[in-house]
Design a protein around this motif. Sequence first.
Motif, PDB file in Angstrom:
ATOM      1  N   LYS A  46     -50.998 -49.972 -56.506  1.00 27.15           N
ATOM      2  CA  LYS A  46     -51.667 -49.149 -56.849  1.00 27.15           C
ATOM      3  C   LYS A  46     -51.099 -47.915 -55.823  1.00 27.15           C
ATOM      4  N   ARG A  76     -55.243 -38.572 -56.418  1.00 25.36           N
ATOM      5  CA  ARG A  76     -55.389 -39.501 -58.302  1.00 25.36           C
ATOM      6  C   ARG A  76     -54.443 -41.094 -58.206  1.00 25.36           C
ATOM      7  N   THR A  77     -54.686 -41.678 -58.936  1.00 29.32           N
ATOM      8  CA  THR A  77     -54.032 -42.494 -58.480  1.00 29.32           C
ATOM      9  C   THR A  77     -52.790 -43.364 -59.424  1.00 29.32           C
ATOM     10  N   LEU A  78     -51.632 -43.261 -59.032  1.00 32.58           N
ATOM     11  CA  LEU A  78     -50.229 -43.524 -59.365  1.00 32.58           C
ATOM     12  C   LEU A  78     -50.592 -45.077 -59.447  1.00 32.58           C
ATOM     13  N   GLU A  79     -50.691 -45.881 -60.592  1.00 35.84           N
ATOM     14  CA  GLU A  79     -51.001 -46.925 -60.177  1.00 35.84           C
ATOM     15  C   GLU A  79     -50.108 -47.480 -61.616  1.00 35.84           C
ATOM     16  N   ASN A 151     -50.534 -47.468 -68.824  1.00 36.81           N
ATOM     17  CA  ASN A 151     -50.783 -46.562 -69.148  1.00 36.81           C
ATOM     18  C   ASN A 151     -50.586 -45.000 -68.851  1.00 36.81           C
ATOM     19  N   PHE A 153     -48.387 -41.106 -70.149  1.00 35.09           N
ATOM     20  CA  PHE A 153     -49.364 -40.194 -70.146  1.00 35.09           C
ATOM     21  C   PHE A 153     -50.137 -39.867 -71.068  1.00 35.09           C
ATOM     22  N   ILE A 156     -53.208 -41.027 -70.105  1.00 37.09           N
ATOM     23  CA  ILE A 156     -54.381 -40.736 -69.427  1.00 37.09           C
ATOM     24  C   ILE A 156     -54.403 -39.070 -69.311  1.00 37.09           C
ATOM     25  N   GLU A 160     -58.894 -38.292 -69.285  1.00 32.52           N
ATOM     26  CA  GLU A 160     -59.067 -36.988 -68.485  1.00 32.52           C
ATOM     27  C   GLU A 160     -59.884 -35.741 -69.284  1.00 32.52           C
ATOM     28  N   CYS A 301     -47.399 -44.334 -64.642  1.00 26.55           N
ATOM     29  CA  CYS A 301     -47.457 -43.270 -64.671  1.00 26.55           C
ATOM     30  C   CYS A 301     -48.126 -42.701 -64.031  1.00 26.55           C
ATOM     31  N   GLN A 302     -47.976 -40.935 -63.879  1.00 27.27           N
ATOM     32  CA  GLN A 302     -50.000 -40.544 -63.568  1.00 27.27           C
ATOM     33  C   GLN A 302     -48.683 -39.857 -63.401  1.00 27.27           C
ATOM     34  N   GLU A 304     -49.347 -36.065 -60.862  1.00 25.21           N
ATOM     35  CA  GLU A 304     -49.745 -36.030 -59.230  1.00 25.21           C
ATOM     36  C   GLU A 304     -51.024 -34.891 -59.918  1.00 25.21           C
TER      37      GLU A 304
END
Length: 320
Positions: A46, A76-79, A151, A153, A156, A160, A301-302, A304
């Motif tokens: 993370k 936000r957390t990029l895991e 997970n 995009f 995610i 949300e 992925c995440q 930003e």
Amino acid sequence: MGKVVITPEELAKSAHKFRKELLIMAVIALETSLRHMTLRTGIRYKETVGQLAGGIEIGPYSETRVDDTDVTITGRTLETFLGSVIKKFSPNSVYQSLYGNSIISGEGLKDVPITQAVVAYLMKQLSKSLNKNLWSAVRNDAGTTTATLFNGFDTITATEITAAKISVALNNLFNFSAALTSVNTVDGLKEFYRAASDELQGEPCKLFIPKSIYNAYVDDYQATVGAVPYNKEFKKTFLEGSDDNCELVALPNKKNSPYIHLTTKSNMLVGTDQESDTENITIEKHHAFVLDFIVAMFFGCQFESISPERLLVGKLYTQS
């Protein structure tokens, strides 16, 4: 030409020697997507990412005035998740596939050690699944496939939306009231784009869509505009009316996605490691005629930011 003999020892040596290049290859296979996204390396498990918000203004001269408005960071957390695979393979059958492949045949074989080529071929097959699941993957600790490693995009996005952090009220969600077809996609995508914040419309951005919507767009555009002077080609790179600020990005891995995404390249983060010894590639022999190809690597992925200045999600219409 003499017989090619590929020994387990030479394959293991090649996997160790070219480990860095092979790990990079896993990312290179994502190139069709990554050219529109941002790669973050050195991410193990993370890392907090986020967006600065707040401003500073100059005003009429004053010796006592202080700007004490808040500057905030929305984190936000990029895991990235550690994944692994053990694949049994026959080195000679892989070699035969390579020899008949136009990508590495003829003169090309002279410049690449065959053991490196065999291991690289296996790595390329593994990495294709990362790109395929980039949007749709759903993390499942008990899973066994790439589709359950991280997970994606879309996953995610759905999370949300459920948490009301992406919503119409927040101006980062747009609900389509009809399916996009070859008779309404031009107007539909223009309406969607114009619903975005002025800040997002004011900078170069990407509109991630399935190929089916892109095909509907070009068909609709051709039928609507016809042979007017500025309609120079059937292929369309930018959304009509965006002043070439909105690039149409039609990706095969977006097929059957329930969403389209308008955002910037810098906002689409793909995380991997590429640096630590935790990621590894080895070849081991435990059976008479087959070898084990063993890989461990991080991936995730995440976004930003999900603020309306950086992202607008379009929820596609589906009949209930």
